[in-house]
Design a protein around this motif. Structure first.
Motif, PDB file in Angstrom:
ATOM      1  N   PRO A 349      49.652 -26.845   6.390  1.00 26.23           N
ATOM      2  CA  PRO A 349      49.407 -26.472   4.989  1.00 26.23           C
ATOM      3  C   PRO A 349      48.088 -25.747   4.753  1.00 26.23           C
ATOM      4  CG  PRO A 349      49.347 -28.851   5.312  1.00 26.23           C
ATOM      5  CD  PRO A 349      49.945 -28.262   6.541  1.00 26.23           C
ATOM      6  N   GLY A 350      47.008 -26.171   5.454  1.00 23.65           N
ATOM      7  CA  GLY A 350      45.707 -25.542   5.213  1.00 23.65           C
ATOM      8  C   GLY A 350      45.710 -24.064   5.566  1.00 23.65           C
ATOM      9  N   VAL A 351      46.197 -23.770   6.769  1.00 22.94           N
ATOM     10  CA  VAL A 351      46.245 -22.373   7.210  1.00 22.94           C
ATOM     11  C   VAL A 351      47.212 -21.594   6.328  1.00 22.94           C
ATOM     12  CG1 VAL A 351      46.592 -20.865   9.171  1.00 22.94           C
ATOM     13  CG2 VAL A 351      45.835 -23.185   9.531  1.00 22.94           C
ATOM     14  N   LYS A 352      48.282 -22.288   5.935  1.00 18.56           N
ATOM     15  CA  LYS A 352      49.269 -21.627   5.092  1.00 18.56           C
ATOM     16  C   LYS A 352      48.628 -21.192   3.779  1.00 18.56           C
ATOM     17  CE  LYS A 352      53.863 -22.689   5.163  1.00 18.56           C
ATOM     18  NZ  LYS A 352      54.934 -23.651   5.145  1.00 18.56           N
ATOM     19  N   SER A 353      47.856 -22.106   3.167  1.00 16.71           N
ATOM     20  CA  SER A 353      47.249 -21.716   1.892  1.00 16.71           C
ATOM     21  C   SER A 353      46.174 -20.662   2.099  1.00 16.71           C
ATOM     22  CB  SER A 353      46.703 -22.927   1.134  1.00 16.71           C
ATOM     23  OG  SER A 353      46.256 -23.905   2.004  1.00 16.71           O
ATOM     24  N   LEU A 354      45.444 -20.747   3.226  1.00 16.98           N
ATOM     25  CA  LEU A 354      44.449 -19.707   3.509  1.00 16.98           C
ATOM     26  C   LEU A 354      45.127 -18.356   3.618  1.00 16.98           C
ATOM     27  CD1 LEU A 354      41.537 -18.921   4.230  1.00 16.98           C
ATOM     28  CD2 LEU A 354      42.086 -19.367   6.613  1.00 16.98           C
ATOM     29  N   ALA A 355      46.204 -18.303   4.434  1.00 14.76           N
ATOM     30  CA  ALA A 355      46.907 -17.026   4.622  1.00 14.76           C
ATOM     31  C   ALA A 355      47.502 -16.525   3.311  1.00 14.76           C
ATOM     32  CB  ALA A 355      48.011 -17.204   5.667  1.00 14.76           C
ATOM     33  N   VAL A 358      44.684 -15.180   1.169  1.00 17.66           N
ATOM     34  CA  VAL A 358      44.248 -13.871   1.660  1.00 17.66           C
ATOM     35  C   VAL A 358      45.289 -12.819   1.290  1.00 17.66           C
ATOM     36  CG1 VAL A 358      43.848 -12.518   3.745  1.00 17.66           C
ATOM     37  CG2 VAL A 358      42.842 -14.788   3.528  1.00 17.66           C
ATOM     38  N   ALA A 359      46.566 -13.172   1.492  1.00 21.57           N
ATOM     39  CA  ALA A 359      47.629 -12.219   1.166  1.00 21.57           C
ATOM     40  C   ALA A 359      47.615 -11.899  -0.321  1.00 21.57           C
ATOM     41  CB  ALA A 359      48.988 -12.795   1.571  1.00 21.57           C
TER      42      ALA A 359
END
Lengths: 386, 332, 375
Positions: A349-355, A358-359
């Motif tokens: 989830p963390g990387v998902k929200s970061l990506a 950013v997107a």
């Protein structure tokens, strides 16, 4: 033994009266029965029902056949509990025949056996201790001129149920150890080969814990059926788990602390006996929770510092070398282990929200650039200036 | 620009001289690709592992001694929690405090050992001590080195700058970082090389009760591993305990193995070999790890640098000269 | 508008100063309490926002220095001389910030000098470190006339101007190696980086995209400063840069498509996963849209069109660096059971870096003759 002998073969009477005569109050009796219920894993109220069954006017007849045995199973039963309770247990049933405990002997005893079998045909419980030799038609064990094999066949076919007590009767035990000169065979295998359909319960152990036997008997008395059995016909309430699961030395195993030699530092400190050949990890029995002789904690082999040798498990006790390490069974991962794939497929989830963030910024900025740059009609003033 | 060609060449040469002199020559830089002569390692047989974690406990204990992988000045035993400390160290994964960990993978009911079908298998994770270690090849300061004799990939604390490129580069995700510290170090298994002088060997093997981890020369371990693959499941075999040439044996039935010794070829070969009854991919090994020397991938780039330097200086100078002349001609 | 008329204390400046102060505090906190206390980096995510955005992105944004420097001093395309100073100053800021970020990111900052003396030439990181040191020095030399002029040191200025072509060539050389080596850093991890980005041509992709970004960034800054100073943007320079962008983006698109087709196959880009979508976004915003727009004549000749394309390229290339640094490894690291989202301190340090670059550039423009405006 006096009371026992008096009651042996006595008329069926009011059991509670007899208890009172022997100094057991109704209250004590109920307390005991509730204890049995709890041990069996039944609700406490079941104690009343057990008491009812145990105090029933007609006590169920029990015949006890001993074959190639050491009398350890009988001994363990005699040491079952505090004296009063011991009497109680024996008064619950009508013990018709038992070679060790019988007052009479020889012809007299054998006649009583035959009489009782005739009277109680199809109703009695047959208890067998000791393995049955089958080599050379079973001549290695005879009682009253009959081979144990013939006796078992004769008594077994007429029984309501058979309890094979001890490792010998359950899976062969000491007499069956390699090279097994007498062809020592457990009860259930003989039944299988002779096509006898009477149910067999195995209570293995060398000796078995008496309470495993007594509880099975009381269960039968109460519910008129056998307790739940595992694939080796052992009652699940007693043999459902491996010793390793409930061993008081288990924390040492989990922490990797092992005794390496008898008497070494680790042994003195009570470390795990796995490296000394403890068969606890592959042996199903309730020894660490039920203990022996009612004397409190530590009264079982591992508790005294000796590795379990696997007497209740076919193919372990008397089969495997005493000090060879066990094969660990029934580990239940991953309660104590990290899984190799703690994560799941996809993205955390963390990387998902970061990506996604950013997107989002990128799309927003790109959209703004496109609208501000290309949305205007024609070129701006700087361009015209050229 | 008032600069003639001679000036230019002279300055350019002086400026790039340093870079050229860095001697990016293959001879100086190439990583070893052969197993060191005295290479030692570990053979882990997952079918023998009972998950007792004795290896984890003793790994911590013996690596907390001076020279060990977990040793920290002023801390005598990292495995011993101070009185009153609010945690019990039950390591879940490799970390700066744990350089060896037993994990499990299970499926379904998880009843059958060494089976992917309603079964489970243990796996022991620690540094594999690659023959050509990616971590050592990417370290900018040479803080990770492969011992030329016994092949142990070890860490030199006072060189490390903490860039964590080793963690990026390791295909097995082994090096771990002391994030919790303001003066951090990289922590990884060093095969207990600090114990060799006293005649000891890796603690995880010394204290393994079943012989699931055995220590020895890599060549012997390879032989032992391939021998085990030839055994028939169900037959009895005397499994050596502690070391590959140990006199102490544990006789037990042979389980069914997957026809694969992990570590013979993976990432160019490793000094930690593994046997298991289930596919290694199922045990957490990345299926994308190829049988190749990883440092070759970056070396292919680095090897071109001298040519690039020479080419750019030559082509740049020529271009500069030509375009300058053309500009002058235009102006003239 | 004259450079002296730039007001230093605008509300924007105050905001930037506050951002810098917060970031500065976070940086100090990191130095005294370590990475674990200040960042969300962990054992599966050794590199996070600082490496992906500040270092990879920052260095790429600084590529203008070598591209324009090379064009002016080596190719002698004197047309671009007016923008060489801002480009180089911008590069200097970019590199200084990347170097600061690396210093904060490495665990033991006081050993930052180790690579200079402890050589390990197998390591791309060593190559990167040496290049950062050398190129920052080179950029400082290239920018030194700005300071020297201000100090009225005519002789020194003349000397630096004289050797400028050699320094520029050295800068081009270092940048070619450095921009590409940042891509080469990831060559060692084929089993972790998603095949959408992993390729043996990663160094070339980084280099080509850096050149593309350089052209856009310089063009972007030129237009921006023209708007700030309210003078006519130099259209021929912008059109030249746009033509260059067209060629380079075409080349970049070809290289990317070749990698996609010969590598994982087109299917992987369209499987709908987050990682694939990030790849598609980067491709569309950073490469396909700019290339297609630049093909249109009225876009690549008009200031507004060029400005929009510049924005797209900047966004797309920074996105590419974030993708390579973080998203490409997301699936691998998630499977290992680790997650990463930057802490507020990581964000604030990054924001402070950006604020510092903007403010620093503004101050330089005010006090130094960056834009070579007539005195």
């Amino acid at each position: 033994m006096k009371g026992f002998i008096e009651d042996f073969g006595a008329e069926a009477g009011d059991a509670l009266d007899r208890f009172a005569r022997n100094g057991v109050s109704r209250r004590d009796f109920l307390k005991f029965c509730t204890g049995v219920a709890l041990f069996l894993g039944l609700p406490g109220e079941m104690g009343a029902r057990i008491a009812e069954a145990a105090a029933a006017a007609k006590r169920p007849p029990v015949l006890w056949l001993s074959a190639q045995e050491c009398t350890g199973c009988t001994e363990t039963l005699l040491r079952a509990s505090h004296p009063t309770l011991e009497k109680l247990i024996l008064e619950l049933i009508s013990l018709e025949y038992h070679e060790t405990l019988l007052v009479g002997s020889g012809k007299q005893a054998e006649e009583w056996r035959e009489k009782s079998m005739k009277e109680n045909r199809g109703k009695y419980i047959l208890v067998v201790d000791g393995s049955i030799p089958v080599k050379e038609n079973g001549i290695y064990c005879k009682i009253g001129g009959k081979t144990a094999l013939a006796l078992l066949e004769e008594m077994g076919t007429q029984a309501a149920a058979v309890i094979a007590i001890g490792s010998c009767a359950s899976w062969g035990g000491v007499p069956s150890a390699d090279p097994n000169p007498t062809g020592a065979t457990p009860v259930h295998e003989i039944f299988k080969s002779k096509g006898i359909k009477v149910p067999v319960v195995n209570i293995p152990g060398c000796p078995p814990n008496p309470y495993n036997f007594l509880s099975t008997v009381l269960y039968y008395l109460t519910f008129k059926k056998l307790p739940e059995l595992d694939d080796q016909a052992r009652p699940k309430f007693a043999y459902g788990r491996i010793i390793h699961d409930n061993c008081e030395r288990r924390p040492h195993f989990d922490a990797g602390r092992f005794a390496l030699q008898f008497g070494d530092d680790g042994h003195r400190k009570g470390y795990c006996l796995y490296k000394l050949g403890c068969k606890g990890p592959e042996t199903h029995a309730n020894c660490p929770i039920q203990l022996f002789n009612d004397v409190g904690s530590g009264a079982w082999p591992v508790g005294t510092g000796h590795p379990c040798f696997g007497c209740t498990e076919k193919g372990v006790g008397f089969t495997k070398p005493l000090h060879s390490p066990a094969v660990v069974k029934d580990l239940t991962p991953p309660s104590l282990f990290t899984e190799v794939y703690p994560g799941k497929e996809g993205v955390s989830p963390g990387v998902k929200s970061l990506a996604t963030g950013v997107a989002g910024v990128a799309i927003g900025a790109a959209g703004a650039a496109l609208i501000s740059g290309l949305g205007k009609k024609g070129d701006d003033k700087e361009d015209k200036g050229e | 620009m008032g600069m003639n060609r001679r000036d230019f060449l002279r300055t350019a040469a002086a400026g790039s001289g340093a870079l050229l002199a860095s001697g990016v020559s293959p001879a100086f830089a190439s990583m070893p690709k052969e197993l060191p002569t005295g290479a030692v390692g570990i053979l882990y047989d997952a079918t023998l592992c009972i998950g007792c974690k004795s290896c984890m406990v003793n790994c911590k204990k013996y690596n907390s001694e001076p020279g060990g992988a977990l040793y920290l000045q002023g801390r005598t035993a990292s495995y011993e929690v101070k009185p009153g400390a609010p945690f019990w160290d039950s390591a879940e994964d490799l970390s700066s405090r744990t350089v060896n960990v037993i994990k499990v993978n299970k499926s379904g009911t998880g009843l059958n050992k060494d089976s992917t079908d309603n079964g489970f298998s243990f796996i022991k994770q620690h540094c594999l001590h690659c023959i050509t270690p990616a971590c050592a090849s990417v370290c900018p300061v040479g803080a990770l080195k492969k011992n030329p004799v016994n092949g142990v990939v070890h860490y030199i604390e006072n060189r490390c700058i903490g860039c964590r490129y080793c963690m990026m580069a390791c295909p097995f995700n082994i090096p771990k970082y002391e994030y919790e510290s303001a003066t951090p170090q990289v922590r990884k298994c060093q095969l207990c090389y600090h114990r060799y002088d006293e005649g000891k060997y890796s603690a995880c093997c010394e204290f393994c009760p079943t012989g699931a981890s055995i220590f020895g020369k890599v060549l012997d371990l390879r032989k032992e591993a391939s021998r085990r693959l030839t055994l028939k499941p169900g037959d009895e075999y005397d499994f050596p305990v502690q070391t590959v040439d140990s006199k102490q044996k544990s006789r037990r039935k042979v389980s069914k193995y997957i026809e694969h010794v992990y570590g013979l070829k993976e990432a160019g070969g490793t000094q930690y070999l593994l046997l298991a009854g289930v596919p290694f991919e199922w045990l957490g090994f990345n299926r994308n790890i190829k049988d190749q020397f990883l440092p070759d991938l970056t070396w292919a780039y680095i090897a071109k640098i001298p040519a690039v330097i020479a080419g750019v200086i030559l082509a740049g100078t020529a271009t500069w000269a030509v375009t300058r002349k053309r500009n002058k001609d235009k102006e003239g | 508008m004259n450079q002296k008329d730039i007001k230093l204390f605008t509300p924007t400046t105050v905001v930037l100063l506050i951002v810098m102060a917060v970031g500065g505090l976070a940086a100090f906190y990191r130095l005294f309490f370590g990475l674990g206390a200040s960042t969300h980096l962990n054992n599966a995510w050794p590199w996070g926002l600082w490496i992906s955005f500040d270092v990879l992105g920052g260095v790429a944004l600084a590529a203008g220095g070598f591209v324009i420097g090379g064009a002016v001093y080596i190719l002698n395309w004197k047309k671009y001389e007016p923008i060489v100073r801002p480009a180089i100053l911008n590069a200097f800021f970019g590199y200084a910030l990347a170097a600061t970020s690396i210093t904060l990111d490495i665990g033991v900052p006081w050993r930052i000098w180790h690579p200079v003396i402890m050589w390990q030439v197998n390591s791309i990181m060593f190559i990167v470190a040496i290049h950062v040191v050398l190129y920052t020095t080179t950029l400082a030399t290239e920018s030194s006339p700005l300071i020297l002029e201000r100090l009225n040191m005519k002789k020194a200025v003349n000397f630096v101007e004289k050797i400028m072509p050699a320094i520029a060539l050295f800068g081009v050389l270092l940048s070619l190696l450095h921009q590409s080596s940042l891509g080469a850093v990831f060559l060692i991890a084929p089993e972790k980086v998603s095949p959408l980005w992993y390729s043996s041509t990663l160094p070339y992709l980084f280099l080509v995209s850096a050149v593309l970004l350089a052209l856009s960034m310089v063009s972007f800054e030129t237009i921006l400063s023209a708007r700030v100073f309210r003078h006519k943007p130099p259209l021929d320079i912008l059109r030249g840069l746009a033509r260059g962008s067209l060629v380079v983006s075409g080349l970049y698109l070809l290289l990317k498509l070749k990698d996609l087709v010969t590598g994982p196959g087109v299917g992987l880009a369209f499987n709908g996963s987050l990682v694939s979508n990030m790849y598609l976004l980067e491709m569309i915003v950073g490469i396909i849209l700019p290339f297609c727009l630049l093909l249109l004549k009225n876009v690549r000749t008009g200031v507004n069109g060029i400005f929009a394309v510049n924005m797209l390229v900047i966004i797309g290339t920074v996105l590419n660096r974030m993708n390579v640094g973080i998203v490409s490894m997301a699936e691998h690291n998630s499977r290992m059971g680790y997650d990463y989202f930057p802490s507020w301190m990581e964000f604030s340090v990054t924001m402070a870096m950006i604020a510092f670059a903007i403010l620093g550039f503004k101050i330089s423009v005010k006090y130094l003759n960056v834009l070579k405006l007539e005195h």
